[in-house]
Design a protein around this motif. Structure first.
Motif, mmCIF file in Angstrom:
data_model
loop_
_atom_site.group_PDB
_atom_site.id
_atom_site.type_symbol
_atom_site.label_atom_id
_atom_site.label_comp_id
_atom_site.label_asym_id
_atom_site.label_seq_id
_atom_site.Cartn_x
_atom_site.Cartn_y
_atom_site.Cartn_z
ATOM 1 N N ARG A 140 0.830 -1.206 0.000
ATOM 2 C CA ARG A 140 0.000 0.000 0.000
ATOM 3 C C ARG A 140 0.862 1.253 0.000
ATOM 4 N N LYS A 141 1.966 1.224 0.741
ATOM 5 C CA LYS A 141 2.867 2.373 0.765
ATOM 6 C C LYS A 141 3.491 2.600 -0.609
ATOM 7 N N ALA A 142 3.947 1.503 -1.238
ATOM 8 C CA ALA A 142 4.555 1.621 -2.570
ATOM 9 C C ALA A 142 3.536 2.110 -3.588
ATOM 10 N N SER A 143 2.310 1.616 -3.478
ATOM 11 C CA SER A 143 1.258 2.039 -4.397
ATOM 12 C C SER A 143 0.951 3.519 -4.225
ATOM 13 N N GLY A 144 0.967 3.986 -2.961
ATOM 14 C CA GLY A 144 0.726 5.404 -2.712
ATOM 15 C C GLY A 144 1.835 6.275 -3.269
ATOM 16 N N ASP A 145 3.081 5.818 -3.157
ATOM 17 C CA ASP A 145 4.219 6.582 -3.669
ATOM 18 C C ASP A 145 4.184 6.676 -5.204
ATOM 19 N N GLU A 146 3.619 5.632 -5.845
ATOM 20 C CA GLU A 146 3.567 5.601 -7.306
ATOM 21 C C GLU A 146 2.266 6.167 -7.865
ATOM 22 N N SER A 147 1.428 6.702 -6.994
ATOM 23 C CA SER A 147 0.133 7.219 -7.418
ATOM 24 C C SER A 147 0.291 8.283 -8.499
ATOM 25 N N LEU A 148 -0.661 8.313 -9.408
ATOM 26 C CA LEU A 148 -0.651 9.321 -10.475
ATOM 27 C C LEU A 148 -0.886 10.721 -9.927
ATOM 28 N N LEU A 149 -1.302 10.807 -8.671
ATOM 29 C CA LEU A 149 -1.433 12.119 -8.033
ATOM 30 C C LEU A 149 -0.081 12.653 -7.587
ATOM 31 N N LYS A 150 0.940 11.751 -7.529
ATOM 32 C CA LYS A 150 2.275 12.150 -7.095
ATOM 33 C C LYS A 150 3.306 12.053 -8.211
ATOM 34 N N SER A 151 3.122 11.084 -9.107
ATOM 35 C CA SER A 151 4.119 10.846 -10.156
ATOM 36 C C SER A 151 3.432 10.749 -11.516
ATOM 37 N N PRO A 152 4.109 11.172 -12.580
ATOM 38 C CA PRO A 152 3.530 11.065 -13.921
ATOM 39 C C PRO A 152 3.491 9.605 -14.377
ATOM 40 N N PRO A 153 2.751 9.313 -15.442
ATOM 41 C CA PRO A 153 2.696 7.944 -15.971
ATOM 42 C C PRO A 153 4.087 7.436 -16.330
ATOM 43 N N ASN A 154 4.286 6.120 -16.186
ATOM 44 C CA ASN A 154 5.580 5.551 -16.573
ATOM 45 C C ASN A 154 5.700 5.465 -18.095
ATOM 46 N N GLY A 155 6.830 4.990 -18.573
ATOM 47 C CA GLY A 155 7.091 4.964 -20.014
ATOM 48 C C GLY A 155 6.059 4.184 -20.805
ATOM 49 N N GLU A 156 5.724 2.996 -20.329
ATOM 50 C CA GLU A 156 4.734 2.166 -21.029
ATOM 51 C C GLU A 156 3.374 2.842 -21.076
ATOM 52 N N GLU A 157 2.992 3.452 -19.948
ATOM 53 C CA GLU A 157 1.689 4.119 -19.887
ATOM 54 C C GLU A 157 1.655 5.362 -20.772
ATOM 55 N N SER A 158 2.751 6.118 -20.795
ATOM 56 C CA SER A 158 2.812 7.308 -21.644
ATOM 57 C C SER A 158 2.658 6.941 -23.121
ATOM 58 N N LYS A 159 3.305 5.865 -23.509
ATOM 59 C CA LYS A 159 3.198 5.393 -24.898
ATOM 60 C C LYS A 159 1.767 4.954 -25.205
ATOM 61 N N LEU A 160 1.153 4.276 -24.265
ATOM 62 C CA LEU A 160 -0.209 3.791 -24.462
ATOM 63 C C LEU A 160 -1.188 4.936 -24.662
ATOM 64 N N ILE A 161 -1.152 5.938 -23.773
ATOM 65 C CA ILE A 161 -2.127 7.020 -23.891
ATOM 66 C C ILE A 161 -1.814 7.911 -25.090
ATOM 67 N N HIS A 162 -0.534 7.985 -25.513
ATOM 68 C CA HIS A 162 -0.207 8.753 -26.707
ATOM 69 C C HIS A 162 -0.804 8.089 -27.943
#
Length: 464
Positions: free
Chosen positions: A276-298
């Motif tokens: 849960r802590k790791a998931s919170g740290d990686e939340s899209l409210l705190k960090s931008p999408p990762n490389g794979e996700e950025s490519k997907l939404i593009h």
């Protein structure tokens, strides 16, 4: 000499048997159960005998909207009267009197875990039977239009049951009656329905549960729902101990681990905290999408760039996310409150689930069944008299499945101010196996909702 040998052999065989039983249960995924003196109690008995007496010794915080037992009005009156007489709990809605009565318990609230005796997982274990087979009126409270069980009602039961399990675990030698602890739901970490699970509304349901992990003030409750001796659903609720007025945290008993099974569940609880802590740290409210996700939404953006505001998405099986949003609004009356004069969390969960199911069914045009419920985070309590706004959106689709995100906001009608109180994630599957329409975002916010929902979907898929 022979007697000593036979005694040693007997102990070894006992340990081997326990080890084999543990291994078989772990491999089969069967729920953990402890011996219960006198067997499990029924839902009516929950109110009329053993558990009611136990609740009198604790706090009596169970909201009557959590269990819909026989003869609703009369039984509600009986239980409220008994709890009020035995615990000082109120039958009427009077916040000022409630604060006066509960503030007296601050003096017996423990300040450190060292003041409390250690408890075991076995201490908290409980079983409750929902006697649908013999109670037609109770069947009517649980049956859905497809002759199955209303999952929303089950969520209410699990929420109440988890609180009871925690009160069985919590023990303060200084206290008499009532308990200085307030136990509230912080998070539904996950709720998994077994593949092909179907609950018959005309057969009894067994709820089992125990506190499997504790921190300083938090407790993780592992619960199972069984029918015909088969586990249909497993869930983990994270509960928090609060002070008598529910204004600050309270320390809870440390846990003593008796055997390997205890350690297994405790370590799993520790791992869940880290996840849960790791998931919170990686939340899209705190960090931008990762490389794979950025490519997907593009890639999705490039496809949607040809769409005009008034055009329909290409293909017969695609829909814009803006057309997949549904809303509900509810006034929170005092009869939906818990014993802390806040709105009962199980009631909110039921409303959110039923909106989520209706949204998925409307969007897909076919009957949908729940497969996962996870990360229901209770950010703040819902006050009595608030206006509850529920907004659902189809966040992600894949094959025959959809993930619906439901947001709950409370409005103070006097000021018009809205605050986020809960976020729910429900995964549904088309019962006929048909491919559901693909959802297409059209804004940056929409893309973030899509990625957030996709993360939850993939996490649930990996846990199968």
């Amino acid at each position: 000499m022979l007697g000593l040998f036979l005694l040693t052999l007997k102990m070894l065989l006992k340990r081997c048997s326990a080890f084999v039983t543990t291994c078989v249960r772990r491999m089969s995924g069967a729920p953990r159960r402890f011996p219960v003196q006198g067997g499990p109690i029924t839902l009516q008995q929950h109110w009329c005998s053993n558990i009611k007496l136990a609740l009198m010794q604790f706090q009596g915080i169970v909201s009557l909207s959590g269990f819909h037992a026989i003869n609703w009005s009369f039984l509600a009156f009986l239980v409220n009267t008994e709890l009020s007489r035995s615990t000082g709990a109120q039958t009427s809605f009077d916040p000022e009197l409630f604060a006066q009565e509960r503030s007296r318990l601050l003096s017996v609230l423990p300040k450190t875990q060292a003041e409390l005796p250690k408890r075991t997982q076995r201490d908290s274990y409980a079983e409750v039977v929902i006697p649908l087979e013999s109670d037609v009126e109770l069947q009517n409270q649980f049956v859905n239009v497809y002759q199955g069980i209303r999952t929303g009602r089950l969520l209410e039961c699990l929420d109440v049951f988890s609180v009871y399990v925690c009160f069985k675990y919590a023990y303060n030698e200084k206290q008499n009656v009532p308990s200085p602890f307030s136990i509230v739901t912080a998070l539904v970490d996950n709720l998994t329905l077994r593949p092909g699970a179907f609950l018959n509304p005309k057969k009894d349901i067994l709820l089992t549960g125990f506190v499997s992990w504790v921190g300083r003030s938090s407790m993780e409750v592992t619960m199972s729902v069984l029918q015909d001796d088969t586990e249909k659903l497993r869930s983990n609720f994270v509960m928090v101990a609060r002070d008598p007025l529910n204004r600050g945290s309270a320390v809870i008993n440390a846990m003593s681990l008796e055997n390997d099974d205890d350690r297994l569940y405790f370590e799993k609880g520790e791992a869940n905290v880290l996840k849960r802590k790791a998931s919170g740290d990686e939340s899209l409210l705190k960090s931008p999408p990762n490389g794979e996700e950025s490519k997907l939404i593009h890639e999705m953006f490039l496809r949607s760039d040809d769409f005009t505001a008034d055009s329909a998405p290409p293909g017969a099986n695609e829909k814009f996310m803006s057309e997949a949003t549904y809303k509900d609004i509810t006034l929170c009356h005092p009869n939906h409150r818990n014993r802390y004069n806040k709105i009962f969390g199980g009631f909110v969960m039921r409303l959110a689930y039923e909106l989520g199911w209706a949204s998925a069914t409307s969007y897909c045009g076919t009957r949908m069944g729940a497969t996962f419920i996870d990360d229901i985070l209770f950010r703040r309590p819902v006050e009595v008299g608030s206006i509850l706004h529920l907004t659902s959106v189809i966040g992600y689709t894949e094959g025959d499945s959809v993930l619906v995100r439901v947001r709950a906001d409370v409005e103070d009608y006097k000021t018009g101010k809205k605050e986020l109180t809960n976020t729910f994630y429900f995964t549904f599957k088309a019962m006929d196996g048909s491919t559901v329409p693909s959802v297409i975002p059209r804004s940056y916010k929409g893309y973030m909702i899509y990625l957030d929902a996709r993360r939850h979907f993939l996490k649930n898929l990996a846990s199968q």
